[in-house]
Design an enzyme around this catalytic site. Sequence first.
Site, short mmCIF file in Angstrom:
data_model
loop_
_atom_site.label_atom_id
_atom_site.label_comp_id
_atom_site.label_asym_id
_atom_site.label_seq_id
_atom_site.Cartn_x
_atom_site.Cartn_y
_atom_site.Cartn_z
CD1 TRP A 100 -2.08 -2.18 1.98
CD2 TRP A 100 -2.89 -1.46 0.03
NE1 TRP A 100 -3.03 -3.07 1.55
CE2 TRP A 100 -3.55 -2.66 0.37
CE3 TRP A 100 -3.23 -0.81 -1.17
CZ2 TRP A 100 -4.54 -3.23 -0.43
CZ3 TRP A 100 -4.21 -1.38 -1.97
CH2 TRP A 100 -4.85 -2.58 -1.61
CG ASP A 167 -3.45 3.85 4.05
OD1 ASP A 167 -4.52 3.66 4.63
OD2 ASP A 167 -3.08 3.20 3.05
CE LYS A 191 -8.68 -3.57 3.58
NZ LYS A 191 -7.88 -2.49 3.05
C1 LIG Z 1 -7.17 -2.04 1.70
C2 LIG Z 1 -6.17 -0.97 1.87
C3 LIG Z 1 -6.02 0.07 0.92
C4 LIG Z 1 -6.84 0.14 -0.35
O1 LIG Z 1 -8.12 0.54 -0.07
P1 LIG Z 1 -9.20 0.80 -1.21
O2 LIG Z 1 -10.32 1.37 -0.43
O3 LIG Z 1 -9.49 -0.53 -1.83
O4 LIG Z 1 -8.63 1.75 -2.19
C5 LIG Z 1 -5.08 1.04 1.18
N1 LIG Z 1 -4.30 1.00 2.26
C6 LIG Z 1 -4.41 0.03 3.18
C7 LIG Z 1 -3.52 0.05 4.38
C8 LIG Z 1 -5.34 -1.00 3.01
O5 LIG Z 1 -5.44 -1.97 3.92
#
Ligand SMILES: *Cc1c(COP(=O)(O)O)cnc(C)c1O
Length: 354
Positions: A100, A167, A191
């Site tokens: 990511w 993030d 998540k």
């Molecule tokens: C799943 C995830 C993403 C991607 O998320 P999307 O909503 O599918 O764009 C980005 N960063 C982390 C840490 C993730 O777990």
Amino acid sequence: MKKHNFSAGPCILPKEVLQKASEAVINFNDSGLSLIEISHRSKDFVDVMDTAQSLALELLGLKDKGYKALFLQGGASMQFLMTAYNLLESKAGYLNTGTWSDKAIKEAKFFGEVVEVRSSKDKDFNYIPKNYMVPSDLDYFHLTSNNTIFGTQVKEFPKTKIPMVCDMSSDIFSRVLDFSQFDLIYAGAQKNMGPAGATLVVVKEDILGKVSRQIPSMLDYKVHISKESMFNTPPVFAVYVSMLTLQWLKNLGGVKAIEEINNKKAQLLYSEIDLNPLFKGYAEKADRSLMNATFTLTDESLKNSFEAMCKEAGINGINGHRSVGGYRASMYNALSLDSVGVLVDVMSDLERNA
Ligand SMILES: *Cc1c(COP(=O)(O)O)cnc(C)c1O
């Protein structure tokens, strides 16, 4: 049969949230109308948006501290470019801890110079780099708090005067942190908060408006702030379910209460991984994620029996990410300690029968 959902994302949500959400799809607030067929500008929905934004700030301890909470679209992946679009004038620094972060770096490069301050690529991202200095000439420093795929988690964040962007897609609302050390936090809902389709952004207003480029309206945080996440039609269902999950968390006692449960779940699973000779953890111990535990079998010939036993026990979603293999048990907020217990029992049964 009861299922134990260890899926990495989209993932488990509290049963009572799903129950309420399903009722609202048919009859929202006793209006005789569905949540998803009414105007997003109706009072009932505006209340949902306000409550969701306000709960997000409250649970992070960021109320009245100069932050705004937004519910946007495009997932965390859209934030990879939106953060850079809004904040990157000349140079940004990134901590590269896996897939990511790598993707975030790639997008930021469209907008300016990007330095990888440190990377854990040398060991296939099984650890978190430590003891690094954040350069003082950056517009911002970006990190990924929890690496969903590799199962590592940042436990200590650098002390720096540079604005920090994080993030937190896969560990937001899961543990107590001083969230005011970050200037911008983003997280895809799917998540730890709700269905896919909404992305939470928590931004300190005074870091905005400093880049010289023009920003298209849909990608401009200031536009979304001035329109209170209603610049265009928001993903009403995803925002509503996120609001319900945040209410559920608040009623439970907030982030501190869930952190205690999350610690217990992680301890239970990691101690089995460490004690059971048939399993081996992927991440370095000090950097293990409380949300996503990654592990492999030490004896591949047990693969079929282990997976059949998991299936038999109602365990869902523990296959590792396609880039890592092995297993990954995701233990997000809504997963119960009992479910982890079921997985641990299967692991110890495998050892007993082997
Ligand atoms: C799943 C995830 C993403 C991607 O998320 P999307 O909503 O599918 O764009 C980005 N960063 C982390 C840490 C993730 O777990």
